[in-house]
Enzyme design. Structure first.
Site, PDB file in Angstrom:
ATOM      1  N   CYS A   1       0.856  -1.007  -0.111  1.00  0.00           N
ATOM      2  CA  CYS A   1      -0.015   0.247   0.044  1.00  0.00           C
ATOM      3  C   CYS A   1       0.734   1.344  -0.214  1.00  0.00           C
ATOM      4  O   CYS A   1       1.171   1.390  -1.045  1.00  0.00           O
ATOM      5  CB  CYS A   1      -1.153  -0.256   1.538  1.00  0.00           C
ATOM      6  SG  CYS A   1      -2.319   0.799   0.998  1.00  0.00           S
ATOM      7  N   HIS A   2       1.076   1.862   1.266  1.00  0.00           N
ATOM      8  CA  HIS A   2       2.083   3.096   1.087  1.00  0.00           C
ATOM      9  C   HIS A   2       3.358   2.945   1.411  1.00  0.00           C
ATOM     10  O   HIS A   2       3.859   3.894   1.552  1.00  0.00           O
ATOM     11  CB  HIS A   2       0.970   4.603   1.879  1.00  0.00           C
ATOM     12  CG  HIS A   2      -0.411   5.116   1.532  1.00  0.00           C
ATOM     13  ND1 HIS A   2      -1.558   3.827   1.572  1.00  0.00           N
ATOM     14  CD2 HIS A   2      -0.104   5.993   0.874  1.00  0.00           C
ATOM     15  CE1 HIS A   2      -2.409   5.257   0.514  1.00  0.00           C
ATOM     16  NE2 HIS A   2      -2.216   6.208   0.409  1.00  0.00           N
TER      17      HIS A   2
END
Length: 181
Positions: A106-107
């Protein structure tokens, strides 16, 4: 197989911590929660507070030599805080220097960008990081899981919680291979 899960004191996307943690345990490994501060960390379900988890190790008091691999869970605030912590960035970079596998979802690749370890690598992430990855010299792809072996170590990345089954399978396979090498 002893695996470090590096997280900030808050802002971790809970499922991106708990599913990979369970995958390590199911594979017979030992997951360790590493953070920038002792105590416990606050996870989130998107923007809502979720559970807290006890910290096993503080990043400034451990060495990459103690672990077989590194997992970087996402959440927007988590990697943003980690990339501002010199010890956390150094810890991440040390896995690349030691040739040990790293998995990020994800991030979480924001921390990889800050550690300057994506140059020449191909990875995926949450789509909003695409430009950051490219600006840091990496190649961004929109794939469920990307295993990049072109570099000093293997880098396993995924985009989002929906990719967790493929992400967990890919990184556990790689970590197990490296731990037995």
């Amino acid at each position: 197989m002893k695996v470090a899960f590096l997280v900030a004191p808050e802002g971790i996307e809970q499922v991106e911590l708990t599913d990979p943690w369970q995958a390590v345990k199911n594979a017979g490994g030992t997951p360790r929660l590493v953070s920038t501060e002792p105590g416990s960390v606050q996870a989130f379900h998107h923007l809502d507070k979720a559970d807290t988890f006890p910290v096993d190790d503080v990043v400034d008091q451990v060495s990459v030599q103690e672990y077989d691999g590194l997992v970087l869970p996402g959440g927007v605030a988590n990697p943003d805080a980690l990339r501002m912590h010199e010890g956390a960035v150094s810890f991440v970079k040390s896995f690349f220097e030691a040739g040990k596998p790293v998995a990020a979802i994800c991030h979480a690749p924001w921390t990889l960008v800050e550690a300057d370890v994506v140059r020449g690598r191909t990875l995926t992430s949450w789509p909003s990081l695409r430009t950051d990855v490219r600006n840091a010299g990496g190649t961004w792809v929109d794939e469920q899981v990307k295993v990049c072996t072109g570099g000093p170590n293997t880098l396993i990345t995924s985009r989002k919680p929906g990719d967790l089954p493929a992400f967990c399978s890919a990184f556990v396979k790689e970590f197990r291979t490296t731990a037995h090498a």
